[in-house]
Design a protein around this motif. Structure first.
Motif, mmCIF file in Angstrom:
data_model
loop_
_atom_site.group_PDB
_atom_site.id
_atom_site.type_symbol
_atom_site.label_atom_id
_atom_site.label_comp_id
_atom_site.label_asym_id
_atom_site.label_seq_id
_atom_site.Cartn_x
_atom_site.Cartn_y
_atom_site.Cartn_z
ATOM 1 N N UNK A 1 56.639 4.977 102.037
ATOM 2 C CA UNK A 1 55.979 4.367 101.065
ATOM 3 C C UNK A 1 54.405 4.217 101.378
ATOM 4 N N UNK A 2 54.138 4.112 102.501
ATOM 5 C CA UNK A 2 52.662 4.154 102.917
ATOM 6 C C UNK A 2 52.060 5.614 102.966
ATOM 7 N N UNK A 3 52.812 6.549 103.236
ATOM 8 C CA UNK A 3 52.106 7.840 103.489
ATOM 9 C C UNK A 3 52.323 9.065 102.428
ATOM 10 N N UNK A 4 53.242 8.701 101.436
ATOM 11 C CA UNK A 4 53.521 9.765 100.439
ATOM 12 C C UNK A 4 52.192 10.081 99.705
ATOM 13 N N UNK A 5 51.838 11.431 99.864
ATOM 14 C CA UNK A 5 50.475 11.494 99.199
ATOM 15 C C UNK A 5 50.453 11.619 97.364
ATOM 16 N N UNK A 6 51.899 11.672 96.965
ATOM 17 C CA UNK A 6 52.056 11.707 95.572
ATOM 18 C C UNK A 6 52.343 10.218 95.064
ATOM 19 N N UNK A 7 52.484 9.226 95.925
ATOM 20 C CA UNK A 7 52.889 7.975 95.529
ATOM 21 C C UNK A 7 54.247 8.049 94.847
ATOM 22 N N UNK B 1 57.107 7.059 95.947
ATOM 23 C CA UNK B 1 58.161 5.901 96.414
ATOM 24 C C UNK B 1 57.501 4.583 95.607
ATOM 25 N N UNK C 1 59.338 7.928 91.272
ATOM 26 C CA UNK C 1 58.415 8.930 90.610
ATOM 27 C C UNK C 1 59.309 10.210 91.145
ATOM 28 N N UNK C 2 60.350 10.487 91.220
ATOM 29 C CA UNK C 2 60.607 11.724 91.788
ATOM 30 C C UNK C 2 60.018 13.093 91.159
ATOM 31 N N UNK D 1 57.329 13.517 90.310
ATOM 32 C CA UNK D 1 55.871 13.875 90.820
ATOM 33 C C UNK D 1 55.891 14.404 92.369
ATOM 34 N N UNK D 2 56.998 14.695 92.849
ATOM 35 C CA UNK D 2 57.090 15.199 94.152
ATOM 36 C C UNK D 2 56.324 16.722 94.305
#
Lengths: 572, 70
Positions: free
Chosen positions: B21-27, B29, B42-43, B45-46
């Motif tokens: 949750x903290x690191x995903x560059x695309x947010x 999670x 938001x899968x 936008x992966x």
């Protein structure tokens, strides 16, 4: 009413940096070391954001041995760094490129002193050959931890880092930029940053086109470069009145069709070996991993596609080197490969192309001078969003340069004055998206922008198609931009992305309509030949009182003090 | 059971450490406060760059290659 009472948070700082990728982190460390109070805004998380988010397996174009910065500048600004983008004479400013490459070695050593590891276990750099420069000018890295190490260097300095915070609009006082408004994309906190100097560095502008696999709706962010940004820096700079250049140039590259996540570099250049390209009949199309768009079209028209990497022509140990390179950048690719049952040494890796992926790296971007200053006072730019800032080497170099310039400016500039009315208007416009009834999802709007650009300015353009595309963009702007609905902070971020994307799309199409020419990566079907009237001419774009202005002009030539005999012979 | 988007969290092994949750560059999670566990709102936008898989200390996240790349 004061800002402090009407805004969620007001920060006063010497140097504001928008974008926490490689360029932004380097700039933050350097500006902080020089004693400035530094505020860094990152739309995601600095530890794993930007182009190096999932690691990096190489640093390209470092002067080494016989290959000097002069040689590299001659190549990058003349012939072009990628074969698909040739003949760039007059389209780039060689002075900034020269400064990027001249000091590249020393800068890498400084990064190493911050704890960013670049050497292999034997304590040396591992130099590999580059087909582009003809020398040993690429450093292979075990760079999986490159970005965490760089972000760690920022954390060790007294930098104010605001994660999950995007820049919204630059704030102006006359011709000077005095900071920016920002939004926390997890909490909707609206922030005003008053800054003596501002650096923008949010990477490539690519989301006006569909991603490489063409997926228009589901799983729609499969871009080669980090798609977190929507050309935020380009668009913010444009709206603030700064000049952009070469925005009509989009890029086509040959890409692996099978798995875009196995990075192009890892597949072919990972250990300095550039796999040759063959067509469906097994004939060699290119002796190395790159080819021109014209050549691709020729093969397609003659019915000789698909094209493939000629894997069996590689040395026996190449598959192992490729596997190691993949472990250094996007390790997830190892899993994808295994799941699909692809073997590095036997799978027929298909290449495809013929669609635009991004505005052209190393060419399109925010105009800066050798100090990384834009055409506005107090505003500096670095990384992929400026001409010479492309890729890791450029991002690191322009990070150094803009930090020095911004700190120097902050030291002599007076305190910034922010116009409260301007800030309140921006805030109102931003949060209007949270109140829309019966609106459109942000990504539905984004898809419209992408399909418009794909259809009307993909690669082969004509006046008629461009005019139609411009007209459609105007319609969607008028009818739908204000009707994009957001129900939470994440969606509000994507809604703001749409404001950036439609501005960039309009800039791209209108500049493309103006250039009646074919050269470098720019093709006009109605002007299929190089037009001498456009020799050494570029198009500058800027916004004046809300109107888009296009101006033709010239970029500087290489200054005599940077020039040497060998360069003069190459006529850069 | 049913449709499975390309990102899958194994809630049996997930400890709720928030790294994804903290690191995903695309947010992509989200966070469910009730169960104190990550969600994937938001899968679509992966970026498929794999930061969540790489950084998960429990190896509780899996990404499959989407069909568009099959």
């Amino acid at each position: 009413m004061s800002l402090a009472t009407t805004m969620d948070r007001v920060i006063e700082t010497d140097v504001l940096i928008i974008g926490g990728g490689v360029a932004g982190c380097v700039a933050a460390v350097k500006a902080s070391e020089q004693g400035a109070d530094v505020t860094l805004l990152e739309k995601a998380a600095t530890k794993r954001s930007g182009g190096a988010a999932a690691g990096t397996d190489h640093l390209a174009t470092i002067p080494n041995g016989d290959v000097t910065a002069h040689h590299i500048v001659a190549q990058v600004c003349g012939e072009g760094v990628y074969p698909p983008i040739r003949d760039k004479q007059g389209l780039t400013d060689p002075n900034l490129f020269y400064l990027v490459y001249r000091d590249a070695r020393e800068r890498l050593e400084e990064l190493e002193s911050w704890g960013v590891k670049m050497r292999w276990d034997d304590g040396d750099h591992y130099w590999i050959p580059s087909r582009r420069t003809g020398g040993m000018t690429t450093i292979r890295l075990h760079g999986l931890q490159f970005k965490p190490q760089l972000a760690g260097a920022v954390r060790k300095r007294s930098v104010r880092v605001l994660e999950r915070t995007m820049g919204v609009e630059l704030l102006r006082d006359g011709n000077r930029v005095v900071g920016a408004t920002a939004l926390n994309v997890r909490t909707n906190q609206f922030i005003v940053v008053k800054a003596k100097a501002t650096i923008i560095c949010t990477g490539m502008a690519q989301r006006i086109f569909n991603p490489e696999d063409g997926a228009p709706w589901k799983f729609k962010m499969m871009y080669h470069w980090c798609p977190t940004g929507a050309g935020d820096a380009h668009a913010m700079a444009y709206r603030a009145g700064a000049r952009l250049v070469n925005m009509e140039f989009s890029s086509w590259y040959s890409r692996l069709l099978d798995d875009k996540t196995i990075m192009f570099g890892s597949m072919t250049d990972g250990d300095g070996l550039s796999t040759r390209i063959v067509n469906a009949q097994g004939e060699v199309v290119s002796p190395h991993a790159f080819m021109s768009l014209e050549r691709y079209v020729e093969e397609e028209a003659a019915g000789r596609t698909p094209l493939y990497f000629d894997v069996p022509s590689n040395p026996e140990d190449h598959w192992l080197k490729r596997e190691i390179a993949t472990a250094d950048e996007r390790t997830i690719s190892l899993k994808y490969r295994k799941e699909r049952g692809w073997e590095y040494d036997t799978h027929r890796w298909e290449l495809h192309g013929t669609k635009a992926l991004a505005l052209t790296k190393f060419m399109a971007g925010i105009v800066v001078d050798e100090t990384c200053r834009t055409t506005l006072d107090g505003l500096y730019a670095a990384g992929d969003c400026v001409q010479a800032g492309g890729a890791m080497t450029g991002a690191i170099a322009t990070g150094f340069v803009c930090a020095a310039s911004a700190v120097e400016f902050a030291g002599r500039a007076g305190d910034p004055t922010v116009d409260g009315t301007q800030v309140r208007d921006i805030r109102q416009q931003v949060f209007a998206h949270m109140k829309v009834e019966n609106g459109a999802e942000p990504l539905e709007f984004e898809t419209k922008i992408r399909t418009t650009c794909e259809r009307y300015t993909g690669i082969f353009r004509s006046a008629g198609k461009l005019q139609e595309g411009i007209s459609r963009l105007a319609d969607v702007r008028k009818d739908w931009l204000h009707r994009i609905a957001a129900t939470n902070p994440h969606e509000l971020m994507r809604a703001l992305d749409c404001h950036n994307l439609i501005d960039l799309a309009e800039i791209h199409l209108r500049a493309a309509l103006k250039r009646e020419d074919t050269r470098a990566s720019f093709f006009r079907a109605d002007f299929p030949e190089r037009n001498p009237e456009w020799d050494n001419k570029v198009i500058f774009v800027y916004c004046s009182e809300g109107e888009l202005v296009l101006e033709t002009g010239e970029l500087p030539r290489l200054k005599p003090e940077y020039s040497r005999v060998e360069l003069e012979q190459l006529e850069v | 059971m049913g449709v499975q988007p390309p990102i899958k969290i194994d809630y049996q092994t997930c400890t709720g450490c928030r790294i994804c949750y903290n690191l995903c560059p695309m947010d992509v999670f989200g966070w469910d406060d009730e169960i104190d566990m990550p969600t994937v709102p938001y899968p679509g936008e992966c970026w498929f760059e794999g930061v969540c898989v790489m950084e998960c200390p429990e190896r509780s996240i899996d990404i499959r290659l989407p069909l568009s790349n099959w």
